[in-house]
Design a protein around this motif. Sequence first.
Motif, PDB file in Angstrom:
ATOM      1  N   TYR A  35      50.575  61.903   7.445  1.00  0.00           N
ATOM      2  CA  TYR A  35      51.918  61.629   8.035  1.00  0.00           C
ATOM      3  C   TYR A  35      52.884  60.490   8.123  1.00  0.00           C
ATOM      4  N   VAL A  36      52.747  58.541   8.223  1.00  0.00           N
ATOM      5  CA  VAL A  36      53.174  58.527   8.164  1.00  0.00           C
ATOM      6  C   VAL A  36      54.151  58.169   7.297  1.00  0.00           C
ATOM      7  N   TYR A  37      53.922  58.497   6.155  1.00  0.00           N
ATOM      8  CA  TYR A  37      54.516  58.599   4.588  1.00  0.00           C
ATOM      9  C   TYR A  37      55.278  59.741   4.940  1.00  0.00           C
ATOM     10  N   ALA A  54      53.345  49.390  -1.933  1.00  0.00           N
ATOM     11  CA  ALA A  54      53.239  47.867  -3.013  1.00  0.00           C
ATOM     12  C   ALA A  54      51.895  47.313  -2.074  1.00  0.00           C
ATOM     13  N   PHE A  55      52.591  46.983  -0.310  1.00  0.00           N
ATOM     14  CA  PHE A  55      51.697  46.583  -0.031  1.00  0.00           C
ATOM     15  C   PHE A  55      49.896  46.347  -0.496  1.00  0.00           C
ATOM     16  N   LEU A  99      43.595  52.247   5.182  1.00  0.00           N
ATOM     17  CA  LEU A  99      44.067  53.326   5.514  1.00  0.00           C
ATOM     18  C   LEU A  99      44.820  51.656   6.526  1.00  0.00           C
ATOM     19  N   PHE A 100      44.348  51.053   7.137  1.00  0.00           N
ATOM     20  CA  PHE A 100      45.305  50.108   8.094  1.00  0.00           C
ATOM     21  C   PHE A 100      46.032  50.234   7.339  1.00  0.00           C
ATOM     22  N   GLY A 105      52.467  48.329   6.221  1.00  0.00           N
ATOM     23  CA  GLY A 105      53.140  48.066   4.858  1.00  0.00           C
ATOM     24  C   GLY A 105      54.858  48.692   5.430  1.00  0.00           C
ATOM     25  N   ILE A 106      55.036  49.913   5.672  1.00  0.00           N
ATOM     26  CA  ILE A 106      55.280  50.874   6.264  1.00  0.00           C
ATOM     27  C   ILE A 106      55.858  49.878   7.354  1.00  0.00           C
ATOM     28  N   VAL A 107      55.179  50.047   8.520  1.00  0.00           N
ATOM     29  CA  VAL A 107      55.751  48.753   9.597  1.00  0.00           C
ATOM     30  C   VAL A 107      56.295  47.891   9.007  1.00  0.00           C
ATOM     31  N   PHE A 108      56.418  46.890   8.255  1.00  0.00           N
ATOM     32  CA  PHE A 108      56.860  45.861   7.706  1.00  0.00           C
ATOM     33  C   PHE A 108      58.667  46.362   7.286  1.00  0.00           C
TER      34      PHE A 108
END
Length: 214
Positions: A35-37, A54-55, A99-100, A105-108
């Motif tokens: 969902y996040v992606y 990448a992260f 999964l975390f 990486g998205i959050v950052f």
Amino acid sequence: MLASIPEFTRQAEHLLRAPDRLDWSTVTLLGLVVYVYAVEVERANWSVVLAGIAFWLMDWANEIVNALVLHFDGHAALWTVTGNSSFVILIGLTIEISLFFAVNGIVFAKLLPAQRDARILGLPNRWALAIALSLVSVGVELLLHADGVFHWYYWWWNVASWPVIVVFGYLTFYVVAFWVHDMPRRSRQLRVVGSLAALDLVAGLLFGPLLGWI
């Protein structure tokens, strides 16, 4: 030799890729990651998506190296996970951790200011955020270590040497993520992410199923 192997290494090897521990909660976690992606793809935030991938791929590279340390040393990896997990993928990586990191990486990337030259406490904002989040990440590891589910063995990668973990355990992830995020050309972003994916895949297959080292 066998008597000198730490008990946590034995526990982790017992848990390693044990199929009888699979739990339905992992399906929910995977759905949340998707969902996040999906949200970022819907918004065409491709730099954020690629930075997040990448992260995550950098973590896989670290985890493969960590597993190889155990293979060649024979006693312990740099870090080892025990405790409850739906699936332990590698000696220091559970499905929940993986999964975390896929979301982290998205959050950052979404925290990065649009003004690349802006400064935070006198530091370039990318580096300031990368260092701050690396410190937070190691802080979490310290808590997990104190709780007895995350283990360190070597004096140079342990509680007293936490700055080493900050730099080599996390800062590289964040630096690669913002480096990919800020690349001016999509083609270059894709080449870097594709290269990381290829490296992880080849290393995982070579040292995993083919050689059985990890």
